[in-house]
Enzyme design. Structure first.
Site, short mmCIF file in Angstrom:
data_model
loop_
_atom_site.label_atom_id
_atom_site.label_comp_id
_atom_site.label_asym_id
_atom_site.label_seq_id
_atom_site.Cartn_x
_atom_site.Cartn_y
_atom_site.Cartn_z
N ASP A 49 0.55 -1.14 0.50
CA ASP A 49 -0.03 -0.31 -0.40
C ASP A 49 0.89 1.09 0.37
O ASP A 49 2.00 1.15 0.88
CB ASP A 49 -0.64 -0.05 1.33
N GLN A 50 0.22 2.42 -0.27
CA GLN A 50 1.11 3.50 -0.03
C GLN A 50 -0.15 4.62 -0.57
O GLN A 50 -0.96 4.65 -0.96
CB GLN A 50 1.87 3.78 -1.52
#
Length: 200
Positions: free
Chosen positions: A73-74
């Site tokens: 995830d970012q």
């Protein structure tokens, strides 16, 4: 001895992450994780990406009982605020105008879950980008050409977005695109996977 038979699953349908994972020359499947990505109250950006990376891996784990599941995830943060994906050109241009001359930190969470043993590794890799001073016309031209509407921060570093930067800083440039391959490669080797793999 490294095990070339361990099966990998990328818990993501992001084409950017899939293209990055392909660099390791390991076969893998992709799966769409059903995860609520709403931030928790007072959650720090780096804690959020680590939590969501693990949540994504766990969301598909039951379907893959003897696999190494990769979750990622970012987010991007500026002045303590998490930047979202713009969704349309108007928001992308406004976001880039606000970031002109500013430094943004990208936090990329990574999780490797061994569904055969239950062992899990989770962490996050930061990367900073400083934008040069951008004119409204440059921003307009960039958004029209690169269409960064599904990218946090409204740019694609692997594309024309590189032209917007004054400098970049971090240990792993692939973290900026969305999957930190240096860390992932280390974790896969520790899990017994040969990286790089043997020639076919």
């Amino acid at each position: 001895m490294a095990d070339t038979a361990r099966r990998l699953v990328l818990a993501s349908t992001s084409r950017y992450r899939a293209e990055l994972l392909e660099r390791l020359h390991l076969p893998f499947e992709t799966a769409r994780p059903a995860v609520d990505e709403t931030p928790l109250a007072h959650e720090l950006p780096e804690a959020m990406v680590a939590r969501l990376a693990e949540a994504k891996a766990r969301a598909v784990a039951d379907v893959y009982p003897d696999h190494l599941v990769i979750g990622s995830d970012q987010n991007a943060s500026h002045a303590g605020h998490i930047l979202g994906k713009p969704g349309d050109s108007v928001r992308a241009e406004a976001q880039l105008a606000a970031l002109s001359g500013e430094t943004v930190t990208f936090h990329t969470g990574l999780c490797l879950l061994d569904t055969a043993t239950g062992k899990v590794r989770t962490g996050q890799v930061p990367f900073t980008v400083t934008f040069r001073e951008l004119s409204a016309e440059e921003i307009r031209r960039y958004v029209a050409l690169d269409q960064p509407l599904d990218c946090a921060g409204s740019f694609k570093s692997e594309g024309l977005g590189i032209s917007l930067f004054a400098r970049m800083s971090g240990d792993d440039p692939t973290a900026l695109v969305g999957l930190p391959l240096i860390t992932l490669g280390n974790w896969l080797r520790e899990a017994g996977v040969a990286v790089p793999p043997a020639a076919a």
